[in-house]
Write an enzyme that holds these catalytic residues in place. Structure first.
Site, PDB file in Angstrom:
ATOM      1  N   ARG A 153      16.650  34.760   5.473  1.00 13.66           N
ATOM      2  CA  ARG A 153      17.929  34.938   4.753  1.00 13.66           C
ATOM      3  C   ARG A 153      17.672  35.731   3.484  1.00 13.66           C
ATOM      4  O   ARG A 153      18.423  36.620   3.117  1.00 13.66           O
ATOM      5  CB  ARG A 153      18.559  33.593   4.444  1.00 13.66           C
ATOM      6  CG  ARG A 153      19.437  33.038   5.534  1.00 13.66           C
ATOM      7  CD  ARG A 153      18.781  32.973   6.895  1.00 13.66           C
ATOM      8  NE  ARG A 153      19.594  32.307   7.867  1.00 13.66           N
ATOM      9  CZ  ARG A 153      19.603  30.977   8.064  1.00 13.66           C
ATOM     10  NH1 ARG A 153      18.783  30.190   7.388  1.00 13.66           N
ATOM     11  NH2 ARG A 153      20.403  30.444   8.952  1.00 13.66           N
ATOM     12  N   ASP A 182      15.356  34.986  11.697  1.00 15.58           N
ATOM     13  CA  ASP A 182      16.673  34.352  11.766  1.00 15.58           C
ATOM     14  C   ASP A 182      17.680  35.480  11.891  1.00 15.58           C
ATOM     15  O   ASP A 182      17.298  36.665  11.917  1.00 15.58           O
ATOM     16  CB  ASP A 182      16.947  33.485  10.524  1.00 15.58           C
ATOM     17  CG  ASP A 182      17.872  32.305  10.850  1.00 15.58           C
ATOM     18  OD1 ASP A 182      18.995  32.552  11.319  1.00 15.58           O
ATOM     19  OD2 ASP A 182      17.454  31.156  10.655  1.00 15.58           O
ATOM     20  N   HIS A 249      20.305  31.969  16.384  1.00 11.46           N
ATOM     21  CA  HIS A 249      19.837  32.558  15.118  1.00 11.46           C
ATOM     22  C   HIS A 249      19.110  33.879  15.362  1.00 11.46           C
ATOM     23  O   HIS A 249      18.091  34.166  14.721  1.00 11.46           O
ATOM     24  CB  HIS A 249      18.922  31.575  14.368  1.00 11.46           C
ATOM     25  CG  HIS A 249      19.665  30.400  13.796  1.00 11.46           C
ATOM     26  ND1 HIS A 249      20.228  30.414  12.545  1.00 11.46           N
ATOM     27  CD2 HIS A 249      19.953  29.184  14.322  1.00 11.46           C
ATOM     28  CE1 HIS A 249      20.823  29.244  12.321  1.00 11.46           C
ATOM     29  NE2 HIS A 249      20.673  28.498  13.383  1.00 11.46           N
ATOM     30  N   ASP A 323      17.597  25.664  17.329  1.00 12.32           N
ATOM     31  CA  ASP A 323      18.736  24.991  16.698  1.00 12.32           C
ATOM     32  C   ASP A 323      20.023  25.806  16.810  1.00 12.32           C
ATOM     33  O   ASP A 323      19.992  27.022  16.933  1.00 12.32           O
ATOM     34  CB  ASP A 323      18.438  24.723  15.206  1.00 12.32           C
ATOM     35  CG  ASP A 323      18.080  25.992  14.449  1.00 12.32           C
ATOM     36  OD1 ASP A 323      17.410  26.869  15.036  1.00 12.32           O
ATOM     37  OD2 ASP A 323      18.465  26.125  13.276  1.00 12.32           O
ATOM     38  N   GLU A 324      21.127  25.065  16.753  1.00 14.44           N
ATOM     39  CA  GLU A 324      22.468  25.626  16.553  1.00 14.44           C
ATOM     40  C   GLU A 324      22.794  26.820  17.450  1.00 14.44           C
ATOM     41  O   GLU A 324      23.270  27.845  16.980  1.00 14.44           O
ATOM     42  CB  GLU A 324      22.632  26.017  15.072  1.00 14.44           C
ATOM     43  CG  GLU A 324      22.473  24.832  14.149  1.00 14.44           C
ATOM     44  CD  GLU A 324      22.621  25.200  12.680  1.00 14.44           C
ATOM     45  OE1 GLU A 324      23.452  24.589  12.013  1.00 14.44           O
ATOM     46  OE2 GLU A 324      21.884  26.084  12.209  1.00 14.44           O
ATOM     47  N   TRP A 390      16.108  17.072  12.280  1.00 13.65           N
ATOM     48  CA  TRP A 390      16.737  17.594  11.058  1.00 13.65           C
ATOM     49  C   TRP A 390      18.175  17.137  10.893  1.00 13.65           C
ATOM     50  O   TRP A 390      18.670  17.015   9.768  1.00 13.65           O
ATOM     51  CB  TRP A 390      16.659  19.123  11.020  1.00 13.65           C
ATOM     52  CG  TRP A 390      17.653  19.845  11.907  1.00 13.65           C
ATOM     53  CD1 TRP A 390      17.497  20.137  13.221  1.00 13.65           C
ATOM     54  CD2 TRP A 390      18.937  20.352  11.534  1.00 13.65           C
ATOM     55  NE1 TRP A 390      18.593  20.790  13.703  1.00 13.65           N
ATOM     56  CE2 TRP A 390      19.499  20.943  12.684  1.00 13.65           C
ATOM     57  CE3 TRP A 390      19.665  20.374  10.344  1.00 13.65           C
ATOM     58  CZ2 TRP A 390      20.763  21.540  12.676  1.00 13.65           C
ATOM     59  CZ3 TRP A 390      20.929  20.970  10.342  1.00 13.65           C
ATOM     60  CH2 TRP A 390      21.457  21.547  11.499  1.00 13.65           C
ATOM     61  N   TYR A 415      16.733  17.687   2.668  1.00 14.42           N
ATOM     62  CA  TYR A 415      16.927  19.134   2.775  1.00 14.42           C
ATOM     63  C   TYR A 415      16.939  19.704   1.355  1.00 14.42           C
ATOM     64  O   TYR A 415      17.756  19.310   0.515  1.00 14.42           O
ATOM     65  CB  TYR A 415      18.216  19.442   3.525  1.00 14.42           C
ATOM     66  CG  TYR A 415      17.939  19.971   4.924  1.00 14.42           C
ATOM     67  CD1 TYR A 415      16.872  19.455   5.664  1.00 14.42           C
ATOM     68  CD2 TYR A 415      18.713  20.983   5.492  1.00 14.42           C
ATOM     69  CE1 TYR A 415      16.598  19.940   6.940  1.00 14.42           C
ATOM     70  CE2 TYR A 415      18.443  21.462   6.767  1.00 14.42           C
ATOM     71  CZ  TYR A 415      17.386  20.937   7.478  1.00 14.42           C
ATOM     72  OH  TYR A 415      17.110  21.413   8.729  1.00 14.42           O
ATOM     73  N   ASP A 417      17.644  22.673   0.294  1.00 15.44           N
ATOM     74  CA  ASP A 417      18.672  23.647  -0.093  1.00 15.44           C
ATOM     75  C   ASP A 417      19.954  22.940  -0.525  1.00 15.44           C
ATOM     76  O   ASP A 417      20.881  23.578  -0.998  1.00 15.44           O
ATOM     77  CB  ASP A 417      18.963  24.637   1.046  1.00 15.44           C
ATOM     78  CG  ASP A 417      19.409  23.955   2.324  1.00 15.44           C
ATOM     79  OD1 ASP A 417      19.002  22.792   2.560  1.00 15.44           O
ATOM     80  OD2 ASP A 417      20.154  24.571   3.099  1.00 15.44           O
ATOM     81  N   THR A 466      17.073  29.665   2.440  1.00 19.71           N
ATOM     82  CA  THR A 466      17.307  30.556   1.299  1.00 19.71           C
ATOM     83  C   THR A 466      18.638  31.297   1.379  1.00 19.71           C
ATOM     84  O   THR A 466      18.772  32.400   0.864  1.00 19.71           O
ATOM     85  CB  THR A 466      16.151  31.563   1.166  1.00 19.71           C
ATOM     86  OG1 THR A 466      16.073  32.319   2.380  1.00 19.71           O
ATOM     87  CG2 THR A 466      14.835  30.876   0.905  1.00 19.71           C
TER      88      THR A 466
HETATM   89  C1  ACM Z   1      18.552  23.805  10.714  1.00 23.13           C
HETATM   90  O1  ACM Z   1      18.751  23.387   9.565  1.00 23.13           O
HETATM   91  N1  ACM Z   1      19.440  24.578  11.305  1.00 23.13           N
HETATM   92  C2  ACM Z   1      17.352  23.463  11.437  1.00 23.13           C
END
Ligand code: ACM
Ligand code: ZN
Length: 661
Positions: A153, A182, A249, A323-324, A390, A415, A417, A466
């Site tokens: 990022r 990503d 991603h 993920d996602e 996570w 986390y 962030d 980030t």
């Molecule tokens: C994540 O925070 N998407 C692993």
């Protein structure tokens, strides 16, 4: 006489005060005497450990003993655990024993923490230092003590990566999980697929700090650079676990190779991505961030890229993300749907599970182990996969019960962030509130596991995404001091952990180390302004005015905006708040009026007030107007937060500075 007694008691307390170590060692005996460490240290050390001594103690002037007596003696003892060590300081000798370079490295880091914090700013320019004599027998609780850094990022330079690793290693963290790819940028140089970085590593974005001006932003790491970083980390006991995030991603991947996306159409990388207010995790322009996994070429490319990754990174674990994944792209893709049907897979989750299993087979065939985010449980977990939990703890618990290894990294606690305070002064961050005490009190071993299942919990990891973090000092602020908390949880015995004790070590001593190391960190202070009790409230929601003399409590507060928070502690009723004001000598100088409530739930219960430059001799009063919510049985406290965070450069060691404090 009084002065003499005071001096004596300071002397005695400084002799007996426990060293303020973070993370706390497994066992420490404090001896009665102290030890004078000379400006120049002669050591005896097995050849294979000498480079570690130099790497671990760059601040000290070291030289190998030619013959005769030494002041620092390192001995190998194969019976000690791999990362363990003993550090024994007698009257005239520092003895380190370890079975590995890593153990020696950790002993050096503990030794530095026995010295005054200013040692971290010195550069072999040291004079005699007095340290407490101790016998420390140490080893970590968990084998995986990690921090993840997102280099996609926003991109960090190699010196920035080195510094991140240095700071991590000093805290006895041993895994640097490197998020190399990503949607927003591909940072891993692939020789076989050069467009990944030629195209995928760059984006055009509105510039910062000059909004409206477009800038080309990006960068990537060459294979040579990454090999060097691996060696740099290894010398400090740190393993780099590389992550290539697939099959979601992947916006930058598909931008470089559109034939690998379900849309099969060219897509740029120039999506909106600005600092700070409209920072976004997912691209907003045309395109897809999901790989079309039904294409043979896609799977071949993924395996080829992983082969290059495994060539560079010797880590046992290879992170494939997972993920996602936005399954809508697969739902709407003819090829993916035909593939699901042909292979009798259970829908899109089945397709994802099939893809991860292919990567697992490939990684396992190279004698490595696949690790992925907990979404890889969807549709069935690949045979040899390890799970990084996570989304919470549930994924990790489920995987451990299935007999799979797990790293606990729940966003609900650690986390990095997410925000650490409610202060308006905290830099932009991902929404969420994970203050230091919450991070510290997170226990990575879930109660639900049997002793056998518990063996699958490899450890703990904090993640630094980030999205909002475009500069190194912002990465520091996200990371520290919460990473100190993660380090202690990962290293120290559970029964030794204690929040009050940790906070005292951190605020009294370790903070100074961070200062001298030049680490910028979030530091919010909170002072008590007063309390309310049922006797001050009235029935029938009748308004009351509560006044508190805060002259003393706010005397060191710098001028500026500071949040005043009302927090319910007990009773049948909540407190409804109408306004909070600051008065100087009876005159209102700052007032915030809005409806707030604090009870079993808190809503809008923080009131920012502007404190003027201090007038000596003036009386400062806090005036609160509110009422008990449907009754007067409410108690609580009023606190004020202030922030001391600043951008730090490494504090200089000045000649003439007394290291003995
Ligand atoms: C994540 O925070 N998407 C692993
Ligand atoms: Zn597809």
């Amino acid at each position: 006489m009084l002065r003499f007694l005071t001096l004596l008691s300071i002397l005695v307390s400084s002799l007996t005060a426990a060293p303020q170590l973070i993370p706390l060692p497994a066992s420490m005996e404090i001896k009665k005497h102290t030890l004078k460490v000379p400006a120049s240290i002669i050591y005896h050390c097995p050849e294979k450990f000498t480079s570690t001594l130099e790497v671990g103690l760059p601040q000290l002037k070291l030289s190998a003993a030619i013959k005769g007596k030494s002041f620092l003696k390192v001995t190998e003892d194969a019976s000690l655990p791999h990362e363990g060590y003993t550090l024994d300081t007698t009257n005239d000798l520092i003895k380190i024993t370890a079975s590995s370079k890593t153990g020696v490295y950790y002993a050096t880091q503990t030794l530095l923490q026995l010295m005054p914090p200013a040692v971290f700013a010195t550069d072999k320019n040291i004079r005699e230092i007095t340290i407490p004599a101790v016998l420390i027998k140490d080893q970590p609780r968990f084998g995986w003590r990690g921090l993840m850094l997102d280099s996609s990022r926003h991109f960090q330079t190699i010196p920035e990566i080195h510094r991140f690793i240095d700071n991590l290693a000093h805290h006895k963290l041993n895994v640097f999980h490197w998020h190399l790819t990503d949607g927003h940028g591909w940072r891993f140089e692939s020789k076989k697929y050069p467009k990944l970085t030629e195209i995928g590593a760059w984006r055009t974005q509105p510039g910062y700090p000059v909004k409206g001006k477009k800038e080309k932003y990006g960068g990537f790491y060459t294979q040579k650079e990454m090999r060097e970083v691996v060696a740099y980390a290894k010398a400090r006991g740190v393993t780099i676990v590389p992550e290539i995030d697939m099959p979601g991603h992947c916006f930058s991947f598909v931008a470089a190779y559109p034939e690998c996306g379900c849309l099969r159409k060219p897509q740029g990388t120039d999506f909106l991505y600005t600092y700070p207010a409209d920072a976004q995790r997912f691209p907003s322009k045309f395109g897809t961030d999901v790989l079309c996994v039904s294409q043979e070429k896609t799977l071949t490319m993924c395996k080829d890229i992983l082969d290059e990754v495994m060539e560079i990174f010797p880590s046992k674990f290879i992170h494939i993300g997972g993920d996602e994944v936005n399954k809508n792209y697969w739902k709407n893709c003819k090829d993916c749907q035909a593939f699901i049907k042909k292979n009798k897979l259970h829908g899109e989750h089945g397709l994802q599970s099939w893809f991860i299993q292919q990567l697992d087979n490939h990684i396992t065939s190279k004698r490595r182990r696949l690790i992925g985010w907990d979404e890889i449980l969807e549709g069935g977990l690949a045979k040899n996969a390890t799970v990084m939990s996570w989304q919470g703890e549930q994924g990790g618990i489920k995987a451990a019960k299935m007999g799979h290894d797990v790293v606990m990294s729940p966003q609900t606690y650690i986390y990095l962030d997410h925000g650490q305070s409610h202060s308006a002064l905290e830099p932009p961050h991902w929404p969420g509130h994970k203050p230091l005490d919450r991070a510290y009190n997170y226990e990575p071993m879930p109660k639900q596991l049997s002793p056998k299942e518990a063996k699958h919990i490899l450890g703990i990891q904090g993640n630094v995404w980030t999205v909002f973090t475009h500069e190194e000092w912002l990465i520091d602020i996200c990371t520290w001091p919460r990473a100190c908390a993660i380090a202690e949880t990962g290293w120290s015995p559970k029964e030794k952990k204690n929040w009050d004790d940790f906070y005292q070590r951190l605020s009294q001593t370790h903070r100074k180390r961070l200062d001298y190391l030049g680490i910028n960190y979030w530091w919010g202070n909170s002072a008590n302004l007063g309390e309310w009790k049922p006797s001050q409230l009235k029935p029938n929601n009748e308004h009351v005015t509560l006044e508190y003399d805060v002259t003393d409590a706010t005397k060191n507060l710098p001028a500026g905006k500071h949040p005043v928070t009302l927090t319910y502690t007990k009773g049948e009723h909540a407190l409804s708040i109408i306004s909070v004001a600051l008065l100087v000598d009876g005159k209102v100088v700052s007032k915030e009026a809005h409806e707030g409530i604090t009870g079993s739930e808190h809503r809008n219960n923080t009131y920012p007030l502007t404190f003027p430059t201090r007038t000596t001799g003036a009386k400062y009063t806090l005036r609160i107007i509110g009422h008990g919510s449907d009754g007067p049985d409410s108690s609580g406290r009023i606190t004020i937060s202030s922030v001391e965070t600043k951008i730090l450069k490494k504090l200089p060691y000045q000649d003439g500075y007394q290291l003995e404090e």
